[in-house]
Design an enzyme around this catalytic site. Structure first.
Site, PDB file in Angstrom:
ATOM      1  CG  HIS A   1       6.469   0.157   9.978  1.00 39.49           C
ATOM      2  ND1 HIS A   1       6.509  -0.199  11.313  1.00 39.49           N
ATOM      3  CD2 HIS A   1       5.978   1.423   9.969  1.00 39.49           C
ATOM      4  CE1 HIS A   1       6.051   0.796  12.073  1.00 39.49           C
ATOM      5  NE2 HIS A   1       5.734   1.789  11.296  1.00 39.49           N
ATOM      6  CG  ASP A   2       5.729  -1.862   4.761  1.00 39.33           C
ATOM      7  OD1 ASP A   2       5.191  -0.988   4.057  1.00 39.33           O
ATOM      8  OD2 ASP A   2       5.176  -2.350   5.772  1.00 39.33           O
TER       9      ASP A   2
ATOM     10  CG  ASP B   1       3.925   0.212   1.724  1.00 35.49           C
ATOM     11  OD1 ASP B   1       3.772   1.154   2.526  1.00 35.49           O
ATOM     12  OD2 ASP B   1       3.261  -0.831   1.772  1.00 35.49           O
TER      13      ASP B   1
ATOM     14  CG  ASP C   1      -0.317   0.027   2.539  1.00 44.89           C
ATOM     15  OD1 ASP C   1      -0.911   0.607   3.465  1.00 44.89           O
ATOM     16  OD2 ASP C   1       0.807  -0.490   2.679  1.00 44.89           O
TER      17      ASP C   1
HETATM   18  O1  RIB Z   1       1.643  -0.142  10.791  1.00 53.98           O
HETATM   19  C1  RIB Z   1       2.629  -0.029   9.802  1.00 53.98           C
HETATM   20  C2  RIB Z   1       2.109  -0.453   8.472  1.00 53.98           C
HETATM   21  O2  RIB Z   1       1.020   0.385   8.106  1.00 53.98           O
HETATM   22  C3  RIB Z   1       3.139  -0.298   7.340  1.00 53.98           C
HETATM   23  O3  RIB Z   1       2.928  -1.296   6.385  1.00 53.98           O
HETATM   24  C4  RIB Z   1       2.806   1.045   6.753  1.00 53.98           C
HETATM   25  O4  RIB Z   1       3.140   1.132   5.366  1.00 53.98           O
HETATM   26  C5  RIB Z   1       1.323   1.073   6.907  1.00 53.98           C
HETATM   27  O5  RIB Z   1       0.771   0.371   5.813  1.00 53.98           O
HETATM   28 CA    CA Z   2       2.618  -0.712   4.077  1.00 54.85          CA
END
Ligand code: RIB
Ligand code: CA
Length: 344
Positions: free
Chosen positions: A266-267, A16, A11
């Site tokens: 994160h990703d 991402d 997303d």
């Molecule tokens: O909570 C973090 C996630 O939410 C990550 O994937 C960020 O891109 C959002 O999609």
């Molecule tokens: Ca994401």
């Protein structure tokens, strides 16, 4: 060396985008395609942003992007998707995610800081691409890497369960145990579409959840990102710009990250875990299900840690921790190898 066949489900979104860069530049991957889903921003934008990143990495001849679902399966928590608010009977039973759209937009902008893409998404929808690609594969051949809401994956599984044995593993950025963000109980990717993760968790696939408990350990400071900027390639400069953008956004809502002048990525950690499994620490085989009861904990990933005579069946691996040094070194190594490959 046999490459790992993966499909990124995204997303896109600032983190991402970093995950896509790493999946396209780490030569241990064979990226079969990118499927975009509604999440950080509307799916027409997550699709366009993914196209921008493909062009930034000069991979437009090798990697295709497929537009996916623009609404969650059942949830209507998403407060800002224009489609969601036009849903019949749209209600927002719970308070919006922490902060406002304006605040969160600092972390994710509608458009990534990259040129408007010249390339277009494929005519095939993401769900059709997922089903056709998986059905054509050998059993256990393809790894799915969802780093946004699980809508595309869940709908593909429901539409044609024959794809399930074709999946080697599902490496998910999502969920949270002691760390959450979109509500006191839920992490964003699951909060947007709780039913989707519950469907995936019931599939019987090998699933690893890379939750906020792990990703918040792999934050990057603006100072560290300047080392990446110095590599000087377009992808490296993009990552440095996005770390700075995310740090600005997090400074408005997360006191810990504000103090660090940084942000979790994160990703990208989910991508790293596929080639350097030791980046994840305290990985436990657990029974995990999602609260889909539409109460205050809607979207919570609930782990059954009771020591029972007849324990509940374990259905996923949950990473409670991660190693920041391994993660940052991986990013720098991949970007420097890409620079050398470009003859720069
Ligand atoms: O909570 C973090 C996630 O939410 C990550 O994937 C960020 O891109 C959002 O999609
Ligand atoms: Ca994401």
């Amino acid at each position: 060396m046999e490459k790992r066949k993966i499909i990124m489900d995204v997303d896109t979104g600032s983190d991402d985008a970093m995950a896509l860069v790493m999946a396209m530049l780490d030569e241990r991957f064979d990226l079969l395609g990118i499927t975009a889903v509604n999440g950080n921003v509307e799916v027409k934008l997550t699709t366009m942003n993914s196209l921008r990143v493909v062009e930034c990495c000069d991979k437009q001849d090798e990697v295709k992007v497929y537009k996916g679902c623009d609404l969650p399966i059942a949830s209507t928590l998403m407060p800002w998707g224009p489609q969601a608010t036009q849903m019949p009977g749209f209600t927002n039973p719970l308070p919006h995610r922490e902060g406002t759209r304006e605040q969160s937009i600092q972390v994710h902008t509608d458009h990534l800081p990259l040129p408007v893409p010249k390339i277009k998404e494929e005519p095939e929808s993401a769900v059709v691409f997922l089903i056709k690609t998986l059905l054509a594969a050998e059993d256990g051949e393809i790894t799915l890497v969802p780093v946004g809401p699980l809508t595309n994956i869940a709908i593909a599984m429901r539409a044609d369960p024959r794809i399930i044995p074709k999946i080697k593993e599902i490496m998910i950025m999502g969920g949270g145990h002691d760390v959450n963000n979109s509500s006191p109980a839920a992490e964003f990717n699951i909060w947007v579409d709780p039913e989707a993760l519950e469907i995936v968790l019931q599939s019987g696939c090998k699933i690893t959840l890379v939750p906020l408990d792990a990703t918040h350990k792999c934050f990057m400071t603006v100072e560290e990102s300047e080392r990446i900027r110095a590599i000087g390639t377009k992808p490296a400069i993009l990552i440095a710009d996005l770390v700075k953008q995310r740090a600005t956004g997090y400074a408005q809502m997360d006191a810990e990250m504000k103090a660090l002048n940084g942000a979790p990525l994160h990703d990208a950690l989910a991508v790293c875990a596929l080639v350097i499994p030791e980046v994840l620490k305290n990985v436990v085989h657990v029974n995990c299900h999602v609260d889909i009861s539409k109460g205050i904990a809607y979207g919570q990933t609930i782990i059954d840690q009771r020591i029972r005579v007849n324990p509940t069946p374990k259905n996923c691996y949950f990473a409670f921790d991660a190693d920041k040094d391994i993660f940052v070194k991986w990013m720098i190594d991949v970007l420097e190898k890409d620079k050398a490959k470009r003859g720069l």
